[in-house]
Scaffold this motif. Sequence first.
Motif, PDB file in Angstrom:
ATOM      1  N   ARG A 265       0.850  -1.176   0.000  1.00 34.22           N
ATOM      2  CA  ARG A 265       0.000   0.000   0.000  1.00 34.22           C
ATOM      3  C   ARG A 265       0.893   1.235   0.000  1.00 34.22           C
ATOM      4  N   PRO A 266       0.453   2.399  -0.389  1.00 34.65           N
ATOM      5  CA  PRO A 266      -0.909   2.703  -0.833  1.00 34.65           C
ATOM      6  C   PRO A 266      -1.188   2.215  -2.246  1.00 34.65           C
ATOM      7  N   GLN A 267      -2.472   1.973  -2.508  1.00 33.11           N
ATOM      8  CA  GLN A 267      -2.962   1.619  -3.839  1.00 33.11           C
ATOM      9  C   GLN A 267      -4.050   2.628  -4.219  1.00 33.11           C
ATOM     10  N   PRO A 268      -4.083   3.043  -5.488  1.00 37.85           N
ATOM     11  CA  PRO A 268      -5.018   4.109  -5.861  1.00 37.85           C
ATOM     12  C   PRO A 268      -6.471   3.866  -5.447  1.00 37.85           C
ATOM     13  N   ARG A 269      -7.033   2.729  -5.843  1.00 42.58           N
ATOM     14  CA  ARG A 269      -8.470   2.568  -5.584  1.00 42.58           C
ATOM     15  C   ARG A 269      -8.767   2.406  -4.100  1.00 42.58           C
ATOM     16  N   LEU A 270      -7.876   1.762  -3.392  1.00 44.95           N
ATOM     17  CA  LEU A 270      -8.131   1.496  -1.977  1.00 44.95           C
ATOM     18  C   LEU A 270      -7.882   2.701  -1.083  1.00 44.95           C
ATOM     19  N   ASP A 271      -6.967   3.569  -1.482  1.00 40.25           N
ATOM     20  CA  ASP A 271      -6.493   4.575  -0.533  1.00 40.25           C
ATOM     21  C   ASP A 271      -6.706   6.024  -0.934  1.00 40.25           C
TER      22      ASP A 271
ATOM     23  N   GLY B 229      -9.099  10.411   4.439  1.00 36.98           N
ATOM     24  CA  GLY B 229      -9.217  11.814   4.840  1.00 36.98           C
ATOM     25  C   GLY B 229     -10.061  12.599   3.862  1.00 36.98           C
ATOM     26  N   ASP B 230     -11.163  11.987   3.406  1.00 36.18           N
ATOM     27  CA  ASP B 230     -12.031  12.620   2.404  1.00 36.18           C
ATOM     28  C   ASP B 230     -11.237  13.080   1.183  1.00 36.18           C
ATOM     29  N   GLY B 231     -10.227  12.322   0.836  1.00 36.41           N
ATOM     30  CA  GLY B 231      -9.440  12.652  -0.357  1.00 36.41           C
ATOM     31  C   GLY B 231      -8.365  13.699  -0.121  1.00 36.41           C
ATOM     32  N   MET B 232      -8.163  14.088   1.139  1.00 35.45           N
ATOM     33  CA  MET B 232      -7.201  15.162   1.429  1.00 35.45           C
ATOM     34  C   MET B 232      -5.926  14.658   2.107  1.00 35.45           C
ATOM     35  N   GLN B 233      -5.880  13.362   2.476  1.00 35.65           N
ATOM     36  CA  GLN B 233      -4.674  12.851   3.124  1.00 35.65           C
ATOM     37  C   GLN B 233      -3.702  12.286   2.082  1.00 35.65           C
ATOM     38  N   ILE B 234      -2.410  12.452   2.357  1.00 39.92           N
ATOM     39  CA  ILE B 234      -1.366  11.836   1.552  1.00 39.92           C
ATOM     40  C   ILE B 234      -1.054  10.474   2.180  1.00 39.92           C
ATOM     41  N   SER B 235      -0.822   9.457   1.350  1.00 38.99           N
ATOM     42  CA  SER B 235      -0.419   8.141   1.873  1.00 38.99           C
ATOM     43  C   SER B 235       0.987   7.818   1.412  1.00 38.99           C
ATOM     44  N   ALA B 236       1.708   7.057   2.239  1.00 39.25           N
ATOM     45  CA  ALA B 236       3.044   6.608   1.850  1.00 39.25           C
ATOM     46  C   ALA B 236       3.238   5.172   2.307  1.00 39.25           C
ATOM     47  N   GLY B 237       4.206   4.495   1.697  1.00 37.12           N
ATOM     48  CA  GLY B 237       4.475   3.117   2.099  1.00 37.12           C
ATOM     49  C   GLY B 237       5.744   2.591   1.467  1.00 37.12           C
ATOM     50  N   ALA B 238       6.114   1.360   1.861  1.00 36.91           N
ATOM     51  CA  ALA B 238       7.297   0.676   1.326  1.00 36.91           C
ATOM     52  C   ALA B 238       8.553   1.539   1.426  1.00 36.91           C
ATOM     53  N   ILE B 239       8.713   2.215   2.541  1.00 41.62           N
ATOM     54  CA  ILE B 239       9.914   3.029   2.753  1.00 41.62           C
ATOM     55  C   ILE B 239      11.096   2.085   2.966  1.00 41.62           C
TER      56      ILE B 239
ATOM     57  N   CYS C 223       4.185   7.013  -2.747  1.00 36.57           N
ATOM     58  CA  CYS C 223       3.193   7.877  -2.124  1.00 36.57           C
ATOM     59  C   CYS C 223       2.006   8.063  -3.063  1.00 36.57           C
ATOM     60  N   LEU C 224       0.902   8.517  -2.496  1.00 40.59           N
ATOM     61  CA  LEU C 224      -0.348   8.604  -3.253  1.00 40.59           C
ATOM     62  C   LEU C 224      -1.232   9.719  -2.707  1.00 40.59           C
ATOM     63  N   ALA C 225      -1.953  10.372  -3.618  1.00 41.78           N
ATOM     64  CA  ALA C 225      -2.996  11.315  -3.200  1.00 41.78           C
ATOM     65  C   ALA C 225      -4.107  11.312  -4.234  1.00 41.78           C
TER      66      ALA C 225
ATOM     67  N   THR D 272      -5.684 -11.048  -9.338  1.00 48.38           N
ATOM     68  CA  THR D 272      -7.123 -11.149  -9.571  1.00 48.38           C
ATOM     69  C   THR D 272      -7.654  -9.836 -10.127  1.00 48.38           C
ATOM     70  N   SER D 273      -8.797  -9.929 -10.788  1.00 49.62           N
ATOM     71  CA  SER D 273      -9.399  -8.720 -11.350  1.00 49.62           C
ATOM     72  C   SER D 273      -9.828  -7.754 -10.258  1.00 49.62           C
ATOM     73  N   MET D 274     -10.259  -8.277  -9.101  1.00 51.75           N
ATOM     74  CA  MET D 274     -10.661  -7.398  -7.993  1.00 51.75           C
ATOM     75  C   MET D 274      -9.477  -6.590  -7.471  1.00 51.75           C
ATOM     76  N   GLU D 275      -8.284  -7.115  -7.631  1.00 49.98           N
ATOM     77  CA  GLU D 275      -7.101  -6.396  -7.165  1.00 49.98           C
ATOM     78  C   GLU D 275      -6.703  -5.256  -8.099  1.00 49.98           C
ATOM     79  N   ILE D 276      -6.890  -5.423  -9.386  1.00 49.91           N
ATOM     80  CA  ILE D 276      -6.186  -4.526 -10.316  1.00 49.91           C
ATOM     81  C   ILE D 276      -7.079  -3.609 -11.156  1.00 49.91           C
ATOM     82  N   ILE D 277      -8.360  -3.922 -11.323  1.00 53.33           N
ATOM     83  CA  ILE D 277      -9.193  -2.999 -12.107  1.00 53.33           C
ATOM     84  C   ILE D 277      -9.246  -1.646 -11.399  1.00 53.33           C
ATOM     85  N   ASP D 278      -9.049  -0.560 -12.155  1.00 55.78           N
ATOM     86  CA  ASP D 278      -9.026   0.802 -11.563  1.00 55.78           C
ATOM     87  C   ASP D 278      -8.026   0.883 -10.411  1.00 55.78           C
ATOM     88  N   ASN D 279      -6.860   0.277 -10.554  1.00 54.09           N
ATOM     89  CA  ASN D 279      -5.898   0.241  -9.445  1.00 54.09           C
ATOM     90  C   ASN D 279      -4.479   0.002  -9.953  1.00 54.09           C
ATOM     91  N   ALA D 280      -3.522   0.124  -9.053  1.00 55.06           N
ATOM     92  CA  ALA D 280      -2.131  -0.251  -9.303  1.00 55.06           C
ATOM     93  C   ALA D 280      -1.610  -0.798  -7.979  1.00 55.06           C
TER      94      ALA D 280
END
Lengths: 344, 344, 344, 344
Positions: C287-293, C297-307, C318-320, D187-195
């Motif tokens: 993580r972060p992954q676009p669809r999941l994260d 924060g209602d789209g206002m938080q920055i995420s980071a991972g795999a440091i 990182c992701l926003a 799986t498709s649930m993991e990757i559609i609209d995602n990375a």
Amino acid sequence: MAVQVGILGATGAVGQRFIQLLEDHPTFELAAVTASESSAGKTYGEAAKWRVNTPIPDDVASMEVTRTTPEAVSDDVDLLFSSLPSSVAAEVEPDFLDAGYVVSSNSSNDRMAPDVPLTIPEINPGHLDLIEVQRDERGWDGALVKNPNCSTITMVPTLAALDQFGLDRVHVTTLQAVSGAGYDGVTSMEIIDNAIPHIGGEEEKMETESRKLLGSFDGAEVALHDAEVNASCNRIPTLDGHLESVFADLEDDASPEDVAAAMREYPGVDLPSAPEQLIHVFEDNYRPQPRLDRDRGDGMQISAGAIQATEGGVKYNCLAHNTIRGAAGASVLNGELLVEEGWI
Amino acid sequence: MAVQVGILGATGAVGQRFIQLLEDHPTFELAAVTASESSAGKTYGEAAKWRVNTPIPDDVASMEVTRTTPEAVSDDVDLLFSSLPSSVAAEVEPDFLDAGYVVSSNSSNDRMAPDVPLTIPEINPGHLDLIEVQRDERGWDGALVKNPNCSTITMVPTLAALDQFGLDRVHVTTLQAVSGAGYDGVTSMEIIDNAIPHIGGEEEKMETESRKLLGSFDGAEVALHDAEVNASCNRIPTLDGHLESVFADLEDDASPEDVAAAMREYPGVDLPSAPEQLIHVFEDNYRPQPRLDRDRGDGMQISAGAIQATEGGVKYNCLAHNTIRGAAGASVLNGELLVEEGWI
Amino acid sequence: MAVQVGILGATGAVGQRFIQLLEDHPTFELAAVTASESSAGKTYGEAAKWRVNTPIPDDVASMEVTRTTPEAVSDDVDLLFSSLPSSVAAEVEPDFLDAGYVVSSNSSNDRMAPDVPLTIPEINPGHLDLIEVQRDERGWDGALVKNPNCSTITMVPTLAALDQFGLDRVHVTTLQAVSGAGYDGVTSMEIIDNAIPHIGGEEEKMETESRKLLGSFDGAEVALHDAEVNASCNRIPTLDGHLESVFADLEDDASPEDVAAAMREYPGVDLPSAPEQLIHVFEDNYRPQPRLDRDRGDGMQISAGAIQATEGGVKYNCLAHNTIRGAAGASVLNGELLVEEGWI
Amino acid sequence: MAVQVGILGATGAVGQRFIQLLEDHPTFELAAVTASESSAGKTYGEAAKWRVNTPIPDDVASMEVTRTTPEAVSDDVDLLFSSLPSSVAAEVEPDFLDAGYVVSSNSSNDRMAPDVPLTIPEINPGHLDLIEVQRDERGWDGALVKNPNCSTITMVPTLAALDQFGLDRVHVTTLQAVSGAGYDGVTSMEIIDNAIPHIGGEEEKMETESRKLLGSFDGAEVALHDAEVNASCNRIPTLDGHLESVFADLEDDASPEDVAAAMREYPGVDLPSAPEQLIHVFEDNYRPQPRLDRDRGDGMQISAGAIQATEGGVKYNCLAHNTIRGAAGASVLNGELLVEEGWI
């Protein structure tokens, strides 16, 4: 007064949806989560690979997962939701019914059994009285209620609204989301830039379950509705939300406007998880669309659109969220009906 | 002996497919490419934003693009393929016909005109004789032939194979690829994780064009087939290949095996771009699938599968490559028939 | 006490996000919506093709759209948000500034102008005092504040957290969502089963804007941070949420744990739209992954991972949410800062 | 004169690619296919779930699958290709080497072993002489050659072309296709609209394998290249083709034009599966793109584009077909080199 509930098969995709829907539920209080042997004894947080888009509730994460047997579930639990694989459910559900539990099950086994109510609260709440027949025949202290398949439940409310015009023959083709096959059910190599026809078993479920849901109950048995239902089921690259194109032949004259009005006015029920309006009919013919409309009514509302006249009746499209209205939400709503009707 | 051909509207998506299909064609030799005013005078390589998956042929890249008028096209050209937008085609095609050109057109205007042959060589080659009627009525020296819409052409060969069993009523739902809307027709924001119902105009095209294609021609006019065709058309996130779920009522008894045999044995034609077998029927019910099967027969073969009995007839799925068999390839095949039948 | 706000360019994709974010805003009250000549005079509901995933607010739907000129906007409006195309903004924004309006702009023009504050409230709130310089130099009564590009804003908060370790050299590669190009910016034919490298202009924006945001301000001018930033920007088939892989060389020793702590502890601000914690650092390296994260924060938080440690420093992802934190939300937050700091 | 070859692990995704690539191969003749215990004794057609986009060759379909042991493979076989899972390969490959077979392996075990050549024929053919060392040390009669990981092989040819300018430090971020994880890997649930960031183990492979491939061999051992390689590996929703953004620091001055020339002129090899030109450099900065360019050179050519100057060197993008050049094709090419160099 809270009703203590449990989830059979709590760690899977539908099990996780149950947990999400039961968080902050006004009357249900989650008191038991069961899973397979290998998960028993772990906390839910350890046992489940959490994939739902809201965080796992803290109190659920620390709850102990038990085996899926009546002995492992506390007697304080009044109502069980089942999202077991159907082959497991066929073996295990009877044990819970013998032990006196009320089970609201999403598993596909026994849906067409003559003494098992297959119920959508807004459509055929009266079928719940099959529980009397069921208890007589099977000697169960508990009660078993099923909800239909996700592809069936998307269409049946619209057919119920049409039934006043003499529903005769139905041809339906589905464009189903990958989540309907479970988290690992469809690989990305199978579905990116592709579609897969003829989803296994799905067509027959739509063709039979629809007729039971729309059937009449005389206190002893459900007579299947005599409409002929023909289904083609396809998987497409969407995450959630089944879109369906329906052609319905009608015995009586009914204009698209009549049909739209019948859908909009189809009565809802006053239960916590039910949407205010059962069916939303779009003016815009390019709706409903899966991504834009699956979350209407917290995923519990049915959408319809592009209602048009055909020679024999009407054609239209409809949509529902397959893992909420089509699975976990359907079972929770049936659970609410069971409480309302005094079976718990 | 080579036939000199030209492409009207050569820079667009279908125009590029024409160029791809004409490269190494055994009898057609590309001699003219036309486009709008703003492209005229440029080389094709400059004017076209090339997006097809094979490289642009060198000789075409250096060819000069002309305006889309008869004067701008050399008299040596015998046959024109048209992939103009239908509104432009409606204005411009008559000029070419007055000037004596034979036009094989993919544009949707005039497809249902009583004196314009709408033709699939394997299905209704005899309709080409409408050209006589057309010349009488319109005073044209040239000849105008149309091919059907991509969604229509995917299904009609299978219906033609069924017609021996008394084709009666058809309900078809399409799962269409984004390329059918043109390169810029569907944005990514619209279609990722989504499907869009009710493609504009498409349903009516399927419902009318099918009946003309299957209709009988008495030398003076085409009587539409009396089957009733009901269509629902949906866009899904696939690049190429339209998948369609068909329910066909039949007057006579026909088992799925009979139907499969009828499809497999439906005769093809001996033309350069025609597939050896018109319809491939899969044993595997989970086929055809767009990505796996759209390129069969170089994109010119129709696929079918999951043929099953219904109360009134059969249901099945079918598929074709929408920008090859469904567009440019259809026009080229009609061009080959025009040569074969001596109209050029 | 409510602040009356307006939106310049209210009908586009970012304009619609503004409307969504301003619904139920605690202090901002939407009082003006402007668009191009062709929309002026219509209601917003008529003028906008609404595509955001929440319904259009009723009061906004009936609001009259005006032209984008100071005369057309009521004097009661104190603050304007701008989501005009940058070429239009370059022409029109000065008129509003001359007329005394405070403008919080998402448009890319003038971001690197020496007298225009480019601001993220959590990172460089003090740069707002450039407004004094700006007024002196340009003679404006109003004030112009810019927020950075969506790809820049995703990374800069993490770099700011690293700066205590001596930020030296940065290499960043982006995996950007299609919404960043606007609703019609990327066609489905371009992006399904594909990725597009080298997004036009984006790399230079990341390389320059980052250094201004992290630069020091001495009351007269902003000295760019002397870190070297190298960017590669790619488009992938995701709807929302930019994922970025960052390599940062550091002058001082810093373990991945030190870096994680620095990110987690980086201070937020107490403004209505700000997330409680600016940067969420995942323990899970996947993580972060676009669809999941993207919606944290209602789209206002920055995420980071795999440091992880590299020879010269660290690497991480990182992701926003690019259209909330990366566009409309960034401008709204800047607007809140302008109010807090007394500029309005 | 044909060389008899076999495939270890022939039923999996890479195994199927081997079969596809060996069909019509000018010198290799497929004589043995092995798989796990459960497939042994079946025909290949029964044992494999064929998913490659060309039909299964008839003669292969009827070939008997054997167990993966030297005893089960005919002595007539001279060369084995291995696509076994690395844990299985680590156990089984030594048995074949003891038995005197030459093995060209795609499995990741032993790639960094000092006495195992890790080879790309165009880059480091001389490393093949490590086989002498290997035979001395291990007492094998056979020979083991490995090809690198798919993400490594996409980048290394471009780095080899840069090495004349003093390759110093590399930062690379990948955008990898789902096929790289195997047919069921994502799986498709993991990757559609995602990375999905941080592909397990992939980053370390790129960082170490690159340095061995570019290292110098003195007849006794390979000295790793002293460039520092830093990698971030991400999965995106593409089917095939890894796109990579590379930043390379160079000791010497080299303009983007110099770099483009060096890449274009990097010499190829004269082997049946090798592309005519190793690296294609696009003029168009928006290329290479996975779907458009992965099939160049029958999937064996590397593409590069958007070469631009940075402060310390250059940045650019590169691409290769991950299951052809990055897996089965790489092993086949190594096999061809083994024949050419007289090891078989």
